[in-house]
Design a protein around this motif. Sequence first.
Motif, PDB file in Angstrom:
ATOM      1  N   MET A   1       0.844  -1.186   0.000  1.00 39.10           N
ATOM      2  CA  MET A   1       0.000   0.000   0.000  1.00 39.10           C
ATOM      3  C   MET A   1       0.886   1.245   0.000  1.00 39.10           C
ATOM      4  SD  MET A   1      -3.426  -0.280   0.542  1.00 39.10           S
ATOM      5  CE  MET A   1      -4.489  -1.666   0.707  1.00 39.10           C
ATOM      6  N   LYS A   2       0.471   2.202  -0.779  1.00 41.21           N
ATOM      7  CA  LYS A   2       1.187   3.474  -0.844  1.00 41.21           C
ATOM      8  C   LYS A   2       0.247   4.564  -0.347  1.00 41.21           C
ATOM      9  CE  LYS A   2       4.394   5.770  -3.852  1.00 41.21           C
ATOM     10  NZ  LYS A   2       5.093   5.713  -5.115  1.00 41.21           N
ATOM     11  N   LYS A   3       0.813   5.538   0.362  1.00 40.44           N
ATOM     12  CA  LYS A   3       0.010   6.623   0.919  1.00 40.44           C
ATOM     13  C   LYS A   3      -0.006   7.800  -0.056  1.00 40.44           C
ATOM     14  CE  LYS A   3       0.140   7.021   5.340  1.00 40.44           C
ATOM     15  NZ  LYS A   3       0.470   7.333   6.743  1.00 40.44           N
ATOM     16  N   TYR A   4      -1.181   8.415  -0.179  1.00 44.78           N
ATOM     17  CA  TYR A   4      -1.371   9.560  -1.070  1.00 44.78           C
ATOM     18  C   TYR A   4      -2.103  10.677  -0.342  1.00 44.78           C
ATOM     19  CZ  TYR A   4      -0.255   6.537  -5.022  1.00 44.78           C
ATOM     20  OH  TYR A   4       0.374   5.692  -5.903  1.00 44.78           O
ATOM     21  N   ILE A   5      -1.828  11.894  -0.771  1.00 42.70           N
ATOM     22  CA  ILE A   5      -2.640  13.039  -0.400  1.00 42.70           C
ATOM     23  C   ILE A   5      -3.453  13.370  -1.639  1.00 42.70           C
ATOM     24  CG2 ILE A   5      -2.645  15.471   0.264  1.00 42.70           C
ATOM     25  CD1 ILE A   5       0.004  14.900   1.759  1.00 42.70           C
ATOM     26  N   VAL A   6      -4.758  13.381  -1.476  1.00 38.48           N
ATOM     27  CA  VAL A   6      -5.681  13.564  -2.600  1.00 38.48           C
ATOM     28  C   VAL A   6      -6.452  14.859  -2.380  1.00 38.48           C
ATOM     29  CG1 VAL A   6      -7.628  12.561  -3.856  1.00 38.48           C
ATOM     30  CG2 VAL A   6      -5.881  11.056  -2.858  1.00 38.48           C
ATOM     31  N   LEU A   7      -6.549  15.651  -3.443  1.00 31.76           N
ATOM     32  CA  LEU A   7      -7.239  16.940  -3.385  1.00 31.76           C
ATOM     33  C   LEU A   7      -8.420  16.942  -4.336  1.00 31.76           C
ATOM     34  CD1 LEU A   7      -4.033  19.166  -3.595  1.00 31.76           C
ATOM     35  CD2 LEU A   7      -5.213  18.395  -1.523  1.00 31.76           C
ATOM     36  N   LEU A   8      -9.558  17.377  -3.838  1.00 25.57           N
ATOM     37  CA  LEU A   8     -10.740  17.564  -4.674  1.00 25.57           C
ATOM     38  C   LEU A   8     -10.860  19.056  -4.942  1.00 25.57           C
ATOM     39  CD1 LEU A   8     -13.295  15.297  -2.772  1.00 25.57           C
ATOM     40  CD2 LEU A   8     -11.620  14.643  -4.516  1.00 25.57           C
ATOM     41  N   ARG A   9     -11.230  19.399  -6.163  1.00 27.47           N
ATOM     42  CA  ARG A   9     -11.383  20.817  -6.506  1.00 27.47           C
ATOM     43  C   ARG A   9     -12.846  21.207  -6.524  1.00 27.47           C
ATOM     44  NH1 ARG A   9     -12.062  25.258  -9.219  1.00 27.47           N
ATOM     45  NH2 ARG A   9     -10.693  26.448 -10.512  1.00 27.47           N
ATOM     46  N   GLY A  10     -13.162  22.271  -5.814  1.00 32.27           N
ATOM     47  CA  GLY A  10     -14.483  22.879  -5.938  1.00 32.27           C
ATOM     48  C   GLY A  10     -15.601  22.209  -5.185  1.00 32.27           C
ATOM     49  N   ILE A  11     -15.307  21.555  -4.059  1.00 33.92           N
ATOM     50  CA  ILE A  11     -16.421  21.024  -3.274  1.00 33.92           C
ATOM     51  C   ILE A  11     -16.656  21.919  -2.059  1.00 33.92           C
ATOM     52  CG2 ILE A  11     -15.992  18.653  -4.015  1.00 33.92           C
ATOM     53  CD1 ILE A  11     -15.165  18.187  -1.003  1.00 33.92           C
ATOM     54  N   ASN A  12     -17.898  21.939  -1.608  1.00 36.19           N
ATOM     55  CA  ASN A  12     -18.299  22.695  -0.421  1.00 36.19           C
ATOM     56  C   ASN A  12     -17.904  24.170  -0.507  1.00 36.19           C
ATOM     57  OD1 ASN A  12     -19.308  20.269   0.544  1.00 36.19           O
ATOM     58  ND2 ASN A  12     -17.500  19.832   1.755  1.00 36.19           N
ATOM     59  N   VAL A  13     -18.009  24.734  -1.701  1.00 46.48           N
ATOM     60  CA  VAL A  13     -17.691  26.143  -1.909  1.00 46.48           C
ATOM     61  C   VAL A  13     -18.990  26.875  -2.248  1.00 46.48           C
ATOM     62  CG1 VAL A  13     -16.383  27.797  -3.299  1.00 46.48           C
ATOM     63  CG2 VAL A  13     -15.381  25.571  -2.748  1.00 46.48           C
ATOM     64  N   SER A  14     -19.321  27.880  -1.474  1.00 48.63           N
ATOM     65  CA  SER A  14     -20.524  28.692  -1.705  1.00 48.63           C
ATOM     66  C   SER A  14     -21.783  27.843  -1.850  1.00 48.63           C
ATOM     67  CB  SER A  14     -20.339  29.563  -2.947  1.00 48.63           C
ATOM     68  OG  SER A  14     -19.211  30.379  -2.822  1.00 48.63           O
ATOM     69  N   GLY A  15     -21.867  26.777  -1.074  1.00 50.50           N
ATOM     70  CA  GLY A  15     -23.056  25.936  -1.087  1.00 50.50           C
ATOM     71  C   GLY A  15     -23.168  25.014  -2.288  1.00 50.50           C
ATOM     72  N   LYS A  16     -22.141  24.960  -3.116  1.00 50.73           N
ATOM     73  CA  LYS A  16     -22.185  24.105  -4.302  1.00 50.73           C
ATOM     74  C   LYS A  16     -21.355  22.849  -4.086  1.00 50.73           C
ATOM     75  CE  LYS A  16     -22.861  27.857  -7.550  1.00 50.73           C
ATOM     76  NZ  LYS A  16     -22.372  28.562  -8.702  1.00 50.73           N
ATOM     77  N   ASN A  17     -21.749  21.797  -4.798  1.00 53.87           N
ATOM     78  CA  ASN A  17     -21.022  20.522  -4.745  1.00 53.87           C
ATOM     79  C   ASN A  17     -20.767  20.090  -3.300  1.00 53.87           C
ATOM     80  OD1 ASN A  17     -21.011  20.618  -7.533  1.00 53.87           O
ATOM     81  ND2 ASN A  17     -18.891  21.257  -7.688  1.00 53.87           N
ATOM     82  N   LYS A  18     -21.831  20.038  -2.525  1.00 48.99           N
ATOM     83  CA  LYS A  18     -21.713  19.712  -1.110  1.00 48.99           C
ATOM     84  C   LYS A  18     -21.475  18.221  -0.906  1.00 48.99           C
ATOM     85  CE  LYS A  18     -23.747  22.711   1.767  1.00 48.99           C
ATOM     86  NZ  LYS A  18     -24.717  23.117   2.744  1.00 48.99           N
ATOM     87  N   ILE A  19     -20.425  17.940  -0.154  1.00 48.67           N
ATOM     88  CA  ILE A  19     -20.119  16.575   0.237  1.00 48.67           C
ATOM     89  C   ILE A  19     -19.725  16.598   1.715  1.00 48.67           C
ATOM     90  CG2 ILE A  19     -18.661  14.549  -0.097  1.00 48.67           C
ATOM     91  CD1 ILE A  19     -18.109  15.440  -2.937  1.00 48.67           C
ATOM     92  N   PRO A  20     -20.558  16.068   2.595  1.00 47.30           N
ATOM     93  CA  PRO A  20     -20.143  15.957   3.994  1.00 47.30           C
ATOM     94  C   PRO A  20     -18.938  15.014   4.097  1.00 47.30           C
ATOM     95  CG  PRO A  20     -22.516  15.663   3.767  1.00 47.30           C
ATOM     96  CD  PRO A  20     -21.936  15.634   2.382  1.00 47.30           C
ATOM     97  N   MET A  21     -17.962  15.379   4.898  1.00 53.44           N
ATOM     98  CA  MET A  21     -16.738  14.590   4.983  1.00 53.44           C
ATOM     99  C   MET A  21     -16.982  13.173   5.494  1.00 53.44           C
ATOM    100  SD  MET A  21     -14.355  16.368   3.590  1.00 53.44           S
ATOM    101  CE  MET A  21     -15.673  16.895   2.470  1.00 53.44           C
ATOM    102  N   VAL A  22     -17.940  13.002   6.378  1.00 53.30           N
ATOM    103  CA  VAL A  22     -18.243  11.645   6.853  1.00 53.30           C
ATOM    104  C   VAL A  22     -18.744  10.783   5.694  1.00 53.30           C
ATOM    105  CG1 VAL A  22     -20.615  12.166   7.628  1.00 53.30           C
ATOM    106  CG2 VAL A  22     -19.315  10.297   8.690  1.00 53.30           C
ATOM    107  N   ASP A  23     -19.558  11.354   4.812  1.00 53.35           N
ATOM    108  CA  ASP A  23     -20.049  10.617   3.642  1.00 53.35           C
ATOM    109  C   ASP A  23     -18.923  10.345   2.650  1.00 53.35           C
ATOM    110  OD1 ASP A  23     -22.557  10.713   4.777  1.00 53.35           O
ATOM    111  OD2 ASP A  23     -23.272  12.356   3.520  1.00 53.35           O
ATOM    112  N   LEU A  24     -18.013  11.293   2.508  1.00 53.01           N
ATOM    113  CA  LEU A  24     -16.869  11.096   1.620  1.00 53.01           C
ATOM    114  C   LEU A  24     -15.978   9.967   2.138  1.00 53.01           C
ATOM    115  CD1 LEU A  24     -15.170  11.937  -0.826  1.00 53.01           C
ATOM    116  CD2 LEU A  24     -14.070  13.657   0.640  1.00 53.01           C
ATOM    117  N   ARG A  25     -15.711   9.954   3.437  1.00 59.03           N
ATOM    118  CA  ARG A  25     -14.890   8.876   4.014  1.00 59.03           C
ATOM    119  C   ARG A  25     -15.558   7.519   3.827  1.00 59.03           C
ATOM    120  NH1 ARG A  25     -14.148  12.938   7.862  1.00 59.03           N
ATOM    121  NH2 ARG A  25     -15.663  12.007   9.289  1.00 59.03           N
TER     122      ARG A  25
END
Length: 176
Positions: A1-25
């Motif tokens: 297994m390799k560890k990564y830092i992953v970045l999502l662009r444009g979520i939870n910004v100004s009420g758009k593309n809402k993803i609760p972190m618990v749901d994402l995990r």
Amino acid sequence: MKKYIVLLRGINVSGKNKIPMVDLRRLLTALKFQKVQTYIQSGNIILEANLNRNDICDTIKIGIKEKFGFDVPVIAKTISEWKKAIANYPFAIENEKIVAFTFLDRTPEINEIEIKNIGEDQFKIDGDLIYVYCSNGFGKSKINNNIFEKKLKVTATTRNLRTTLKLLQIAEDEVL
């Protein structure tokens, strides 16, 4: 297994593309990623996987589309790439609030662009990364993800110094 830092662009910004972190995990765990952690609400993830970077990004992108119904750009970096980005920051770090890293989904075909009227702000393109220094803060700067994406024809997402350092700290913490 390799560890990564992953970045999502444009979520939870100004009420758009809402993803609760618990749901994402939960989604990422269901997609078979290991030791999934998130940091703040803006799409910062640390995980382990046996997949390569492109497969990680594609799996997450498809999973988010199927679960939440929208497209989200995804960028993944190894821990060694993350450390190198921090170590190679070319500008003075006098005030962490004006220092940032813009991560790109790939190395652009060009490595120099002109952005007009940026005052004392500076940036340096280095492969699939852009170092950013905004002397008066990011709110007033003309340097942003949209301009980099338009001029370089890439996907870009920016993290300030504090977030960049915190993600490395979380990734290096073996107590998960």
